[in-house]
Scaffold this motif. Structure first.
Motif, mmCIF file in Angstrom:
data_model
loop_
_atom_site.group_PDB
_atom_site.id
_atom_site.type_symbol
_atom_site.label_atom_id
_atom_site.label_comp_id
_atom_site.label_asym_id
_atom_site.label_seq_id
_atom_site.Cartn_x
_atom_site.Cartn_y
_atom_site.Cartn_z
ATOM 1 N N HIS A 53 61.508 74.689 47.366
ATOM 2 C CA HIS A 53 60.272 73.834 47.868
ATOM 3 C C HIS A 53 59.102 74.523 47.377
ATOM 4 O O HIS A 53 59.180 75.748 48.339
ATOM 5 N N PRO A 112 68.685 64.776 46.819
ATOM 6 C CA PRO A 112 67.770 65.093 46.567
ATOM 7 C C PRO A 112 66.277 64.180 47.319
ATOM 8 O O PRO A 112 65.589 64.581 47.294
ATOM 9 N N VAL A 113 66.858 63.207 47.460
ATOM 10 C CA VAL A 113 65.848 62.112 47.438
ATOM 11 C C VAL A 113 65.392 62.192 49.204
ATOM 12 O O VAL A 113 64.676 62.034 49.579
ATOM 13 N N LEU A 125 61.591 66.953 43.954
ATOM 14 C CA LEU A 125 62.626 67.601 44.439
ATOM 15 C C LEU A 125 63.788 66.620 44.166
ATOM 16 O O LEU A 125 65.158 66.387 43.510
ATOM 17 N N PHE A 126 63.097 65.505 43.226
ATOM 18 C CA PHE A 126 64.100 64.525 42.360
ATOM 19 C C PHE A 126 63.937 64.076 41.440
ATOM 20 O O PHE A 126 62.865 63.717 40.864
ATOM 21 N N ASP A 127 64.529 63.242 40.283
ATOM 22 C CA ASP A 127 63.803 62.622 39.276
ATOM 23 C C ASP A 127 64.981 60.963 39.277
ATOM 24 O O ASP A 127 65.587 60.958 40.028
ATOM 25 N N PHE A 146 67.347 74.060 47.425
ATOM 26 C CA PHE A 146 66.237 73.405 46.640
ATOM 27 C C PHE A 146 65.373 74.335 46.772
ATOM 28 O O PHE A 146 64.753 74.926 47.967
ATOM 29 N N GLY A 156 67.819 74.703 51.865
ATOM 30 C CA GLY A 156 68.771 73.436 51.744
ATOM 31 C C GLY A 156 69.346 73.471 50.188
ATOM 32 O O GLY A 156 69.611 71.971 49.661
ATOM 33 N N ALA A 174 66.561 65.275 50.794
ATOM 34 C CA ALA A 174 65.547 66.406 50.986
ATOM 35 C C ALA A 174 63.920 66.140 50.508
ATOM 36 O O ALA A 174 63.258 66.610 51.844
ATOM 37 N N ALA A 175 63.750 65.356 49.296
ATOM 38 C CA ALA A 175 62.302 65.116 50.143
ATOM 39 C C ALA A 175 61.480 64.328 50.672
ATOM 40 O O ALA A 175 60.681 64.531 51.057
ATOM 41 N N LEU A 182 54.367 62.409 44.001
ATOM 42 C CA LEU A 182 55.748 61.737 44.538
ATOM 43 C C LEU A 182 56.198 61.688 42.498
ATOM 44 O O LEU A 182 54.905 61.766 41.959
#
Lengths: 272, 148
Positions: A214, B30-31, A143-145, A212, A210, B33-34, A108
């Motif tokens: 991956h 985004p979270v 995938l996220f910040d 994104f 989706g 998707a994670a 993460l």
């Protein structure tokens, strides 16, 4: 034993026979948690070592980015694996994998904050004190910040590397994934990273899903990632590049094709 | 926002794997998707530890596993597969291949559902959905397959 050089591949039990049959192979990487330091090496890996192939242990569960001190038992395991393999280098991620007693089961991202830099630096120093070989740190695909980043990616990484003296394990597929998912320019990041500190480079496949990108390691290496390998090598060619594949292993010809494409993109000799 | 990295990391992991609320400031899509990517990866990891259970469910495996695992933190792939197989047995939806795999595991190890399974020392016998497995001196074999 020398550091990683040329084109290599991530050693996995499922493809041990394929890897053993690569005549020009000089280095592989093994997931450190899959090796027992006091027991026999996994079948096939010992033979590679006897051939003089460099084996780099790659940790995935150390959680160097955790706010808590890194678990001494996990550090001792990684150090033991490095000793058992006579490894010239060890690698781990700039990430956390557990918090509050819960396992995330994956790498993460950290907030790019001063507090996170301090946490990583403290844990890297704890690990370095026990490891028998230099440590290379790998930025991850996220995938996220976090909502409150104080630093950009390049400054965040450079501060950690400067404070710890660690080497950089650069993953061009992660650079591609992050740039694609954030809408950034991947080459612009390469221009700002300390490329002279790259110990080796990861290359892996991925897929769009989706909305994104991956970083799956189960798909073929896309053309964009190979292009980025060329862009990187134009700026400064890293000492070594490694193909990562985890699961959905394709026929040997396809894997050979990916290794050859990596050699062609980097200008290193073919290993197949 | 400083000095609370440990708490914020814990909130984020809880949101990703334990059904916790999304911590303030994070972008939901985004979270999410994670979170889904973590479940897919976990389904693959558990399938490697429980190949017959996954094969028995075939194309249904990702959906069955994900429905069970969503919001439930992992206890490791071995225990995740074990817990799921027991739940499917209780529901009467465990496929024959999964019943055979579970019978073999139950004969080989003692598992209390809370801590890591431990190898059985004494001879043992396990019956799951018509499949029968026996273990003696550490050797396990399937005595009778589950009815198809």
């Amino acid at each position: 034993m020398t550091g990683p050089s040329g084109v290599g591949i991530g050693w996995r039990p499922e493809i041990a026979g394929f890897v053993a049959g690569l005549p020009g192979l000089r280095f592989v990487e093994v997931v450190a948690e899959a090796v027992t330091p006091t027991g026999p090496l996994p079948e096939g890996l010992a033979e590679l070592r006897e051939r003089g192939v460099t084996v780099v242990p790659h940790g995935v569960r150390l959680s160097l980015g955790g706010a808590e001190p890194v678990d001494p038992h996990r550090v001792a395991h990684l150090a033991g694996v490095a000793t058992a393999l006579a490894a010239p280098l060890v690698s781990e991620h700039i990430a956390f994998v557990r918090a509050g007693g819960l396992e995330a089961g994956h790498l993460l991202p950290l907030p790019r904050s001063r507090e996170a830099v301090a946490a990583v630096v403290a844990n890297v120093r704890r690990a370095q004190a026990e490891l028998p070989a230099p440590l290379a740190l790998e930025p991850i695909a996220a995938l996220f910040d976090w909502p409150d980043d104080e630093l950009d990616e390049a400054d965040f990484l450079t501060e950690i590397l400067d404070a710890t003296g660690a080497l950089l394990l650069l993953d061009v597929a992660n650079v591609h994934a992050n740039a694609r998912n954030r809408g950034d320019d991947p080459a612009a990041l390469l221009d700002r990273l300390p490329l002279e500190r790259v110990a080796y480079v990861h290359v892996a496949g991925g897929a769009e899903a989706g909305g994104f990108y991956h970083d799956t390691h189960t798909d073929p290496v896309p053309a964009e990632v190979l292009d980025l390998v060329r862009v990187l090598c134009d700026r400064r060619r890293p000492p070594a590049l490694l193909l990562e594949r985890d699961g959905h292993y394709p026929p040997a010809d396809e894997l050979r094709g990916e290794l050859d494409a990596l050699a062609a993109a980097s200008g290193y000799p073919v290993v197949t | 926002m400083s000095g609370d990295l440990a708490a914020r990391q814990a909130e984020l992991v809880a949101a990703l794997v334990a059904g916790g609320p999304l911590p303030p400031g994070f972008a939901p899509a985004p979270v999410d998707a994670a979170r889904r990517a973590l479940l897919r990866k976990r389904a693959g990891d558990v399938a490697r530890h429980w190949p017959l259970l996954a094969a028995g469910l075939g194309a249904e495996w990702p959906a069955v596993f994900t429905a069970w695992a969503d919001g439930r933190p992992t206890g490791g792939s071995l225990r995740d597969g074990w817990d799921l197989a027991r739940e499917l047995r209780a529901e009467g939806t465990l496929p024959p291949l999964g019943a055979e795999e579970l019978a073999v595991r139950e004969a080989a190890s003692r598992y209390d559902g809370r801590t890591a399974p431990r190898p059985r020392r004494r001879p043992a016998f396990a019956r799951v959905g018509g499949a029968v497995a026996v273990q003696a001196a550490g050797r396990v074999r399937l005595l009778r397959p589950a009815p198809r």
